[in-house]
Design an enzyme around this catalytic site. Structure first.
Site, mmCIF file in Angstrom:
data_model
loop_
_atom_site.group_PDB
_atom_site.id
_atom_site.type_symbol
_atom_site.label_atom_id
_atom_site.label_comp_id
_atom_site.label_asym_id
_atom_site.label_seq_id
_atom_site.Cartn_x
_atom_site.Cartn_y
_atom_site.Cartn_z
ATOM 1 N N LYS A 172 31.740 42.403 42.760
ATOM 2 C CA LYS A 172 32.017 42.049 41.366
ATOM 3 C C LYS A 172 31.382 40.682 41.066
ATOM 4 O O LYS A 172 31.563 39.733 41.818
ATOM 5 C CB LYS A 172 33.533 41.952 41.183
ATOM 6 C CG LYS A 172 34.091 42.518 39.895
ATOM 7 C CD LYS A 172 35.607 42.353 39.885
ATOM 8 C CE LYS A 172 36.227 43.086 38.746
ATOM 9 N NZ LYS A 172 37.684 42.853 38.656
HETATM 10 O O1 G3P Z 1 40.861 42.480 37.168
HETATM 11 C C1 G3P Z 1 40.163 42.486 35.972
HETATM 12 C C2 G3P Z 1 41.080 42.615 34.782
HETATM 13 O O2 G3P Z 1 41.673 43.879 34.779
HETATM 14 C C3 G3P Z 1 42.142 41.560 34.735
HETATM 15 O O3 G3P Z 1 42.684 41.574 33.454
HETATM 16 O O4 G3P Z 1 43.802 40.353 31.623
HETATM 17 O O5 G3P Z 1 45.158 41.621 33.312
HETATM 18 O O6 G3P Z 1 44.028 39.506 33.999
HETATM 19 P P1 G3P Z 1 43.998 40.719 33.089
#
Ligand code: G3P
Length: 215
Positions: free
Chosen positions: A83
């Protein structure tokens, strides 16, 4: 549509994998930091359990550093997806890593132009963050619709991996739009199973059966 768990927590992953609906895992530096310990060993264990694409993010911010870290991450297991964040360095690193045969997930995507550039440099996945857009009163799912439309106009093989998912409606809308993957916190996947009328209906079936005394 494929379902990934957005988590580095072994207990969460081990609880959901036996359901047979999990196609992969995404992690990020925050999720791995939460688990602490030997992150390389954790990623290896996750790959052994899931046997599907498992995203692990570089933390270098320069292209050479990203490529170096990406190669190290990819060496952990055949299922590792490298990633990289959507920066100019990330774009350069994605192109290099993809040309070497590595799967690359370009993350922190917040616009259709970012997704288009990532696809042009051979990203395996783009990760548009819908929840974080919703958090600032911007429609995250509109971004998904734009990316799906744009990718559909060309021969891109890059898959749309909807990320920063907050609830089941994100999953429903992503599936209706034809996004390839949703990566969700374990709690959101658990929520996919729940409906009060299912519980009420089953309870009524069993009560009626018992009342009738059927054997
Ligand atoms: O891991 C990538 C993404 O899904 C994280 O999103 O906003 O839940 O931190 P968030």
């Amino acid at each position: 549509m494929k379902l990934f768990i957005d988590s580095g927590n072994l207990k969460e992953i081990e609880a959901l994998v036996p359901l047979g609906i999990i196609d992969g895992i995404t992690t990020n530096p925050s999720l791995l930091a939460k688990e602490g310990g030997d992150y390389r060993g954790l990623l290896k264990r996750i790959c052994q359990i899931v046997k599907g694409p498992t995203s692990a993010e570089v933390v270098a911010t320069d292209a050479d550093g990203m490529v170096r870290e990406g190669r190290e991450l990819a060496a952990i297991d055949e299922h590792i997806v490298v990633k990289v964040p959507f920066t100019k360095a990330g774009v350069i690193a994605c192109k290099t890593l993809a040309e070497e045969g590595n799967k690359v997930n370009v993350t922190l995507i917040f616009s259709p132009t970012q997704a288009l550039i990532a696809a042009k440099v051979g990203a395996t996945y783009v990760s548009p963050f819908v929840g974080r857009l919703d958090d600032i009163a911007t429609s995250g799912m509109n971004l998904i619709a734009e990316i799906v439309e744009i990718f559909g106009n060309y021969e891109f093989t890059t898959e749309v991996l909807v990320a920063s998912v907050r609830h089941s409606i994100h999953i429903v809308e992503a599936a209706r739009m034809g996004a390839d993957i949703c990566t969700c916190p374990a709690a959101v996947i658990e929520g996919m199973f729940k409906h009060p009328l299912t519980d009420i209906g089953l309870e009524r079936f069993l009560k009626d059966w018992e009342k009738a005394g059927l054997r």
